[in-house]
Write an enzyme that holds these catalytic residues in place. Structure first.
Site, PDB file in Angstrom:
ATOM      1  N   ALA A   1      -3.077  13.890 -11.384  1.00 33.47           N
ATOM      2  CA  ALA A   1      -3.229  12.430 -11.382  1.00 33.47           C
ATOM      3  C   ALA A   1      -2.109  11.753 -10.602  1.00 33.47           C
ATOM      4  O   ALA A   1      -0.931  12.057 -10.774  1.00 33.47           O
ATOM      5  CB  ALA A   1      -3.254  11.909 -12.813  1.00 33.47           C
TER       6      ALA A   1
ATOM      7  N   HIS B   1       1.889   5.428  10.974  1.00 38.92           N
ATOM      8  CA  HIS B   1       2.293   4.470  11.998  1.00 38.92           C
ATOM      9  C   HIS B   1       3.626   4.923  12.585  1.00 38.92           C
ATOM     10  O   HIS B   1       4.455   5.522  11.885  1.00 38.92           O
ATOM     11  CB  HIS B   1       2.423   3.066  11.404  1.00 38.92           C
ATOM     12  CG  HIS B   1       1.154   2.575  10.783  1.00 38.92           C
ATOM     13  ND1 HIS B   1       0.121   2.041  11.522  1.00 38.92           N
ATOM     14  CD2 HIS B   1       0.731   2.581   9.491  1.00 38.92           C
ATOM     15  CE1 HIS B   1      -0.872   1.712  10.719  1.00 38.92           C
ATOM     16  NE2 HIS B   1      -0.528   2.030   9.477  1.00 38.92           N
TER      17      HIS B   1
END
Length: 213
Positions: free
Chosen positions: A141, A114
């Protein structure tokens, strides 16, 4: 340029467009079905992935739950990709993942952003930039790969890393922001984890090493 083309072009657009929302909802319905499959329904999972993804190669497996803004519609996976639990694909833009790449639990591949300008964010404008993950990578991970970033072939991204810039091929990279720690080297042909040696008397391991000479 229609709204869907604009969405994939990198230009600012409004994701709340009615046509986009209708198309996205159909994709999310299939994603819901995928996440509702039972562990014994491997064939059904494979069939759904072929319907959901833009491209998905043979031998791919994604552990549910899978989270994806468009249910994989803008994702291009090569062959033998494995993704562990909790993969998040912010696939408003295109995501490319190469052959034999492994994605550990809770990895995020994000294409959407954005604008910094508050006035534009207030109107919910968005832009998307593609993510490219090379062949035979391992993304640890909890790692986050941000919009517009590429990770080169054979590279390893450490657990918890936030990848804000391109990572070259054949390296280990870690941290927030993610930076190259070292190149993959001859020591890695001898040790697989800390001081644990690769057992060359194991026929499976010796064949695997012969294949990459």
């Amino acid at each position: 340029m229609n709204i869907h083309e604009k969405m994939l072009s990198g230009k600012l657009y409004l994701p709340g467009d009615e046509d986009i929302m209708a198309a996205q909802t159909l994709c999310l319905e299939k994603l819901y079905d995928y996440n509702a499959t039972r562990p014994s329904e491997a064939k059904k999972r494979a069939e759904l992935l072929r319907e959901m993804f833009a491209e998905i190669g043979e031998g791919c497996y994604i552990e549910p739950p899978l989270h994806a803004n468009w249910g994989g519609k803008h994702c291009h996976f090569g062959k033998n990709v494995y993704a562990n639990f909790g993969l998040t694909l912010v696939d408003d833009g295109e995501i490319f993942v190469g052959d034999f790449t492994m994605l550990a639990p809770n990895v995020i591949l994000a294409t959407a952003g954005h604008p910094i300008l508050p006035a534009l964010r207030e109107k919910a404008f968005q832009y998307n930039a593609p993510v490219h993950i090379g062949n035979n990578c391992w993304i640890g991970a909890g790692a986050v790969v941000l919009p517009g970033v590429s990770v080169g072939d054979n590279s390893v991204i450490g657990a918890g890393s936030v990848v804000t810039k391109d990572i070259p091929a054949g390296v280990v990279a870690i941290g927030n922001p993610c930076q190259v720690l070292r190149k993959i080297n001859e020591k890695d042909r001898e040790f697989y984890f800390k001081n644990r040696r690769i057992d060359l008397s194991d026929p499976d391991l010796s064949v695997a090493l012969d294949d990459i000479k």
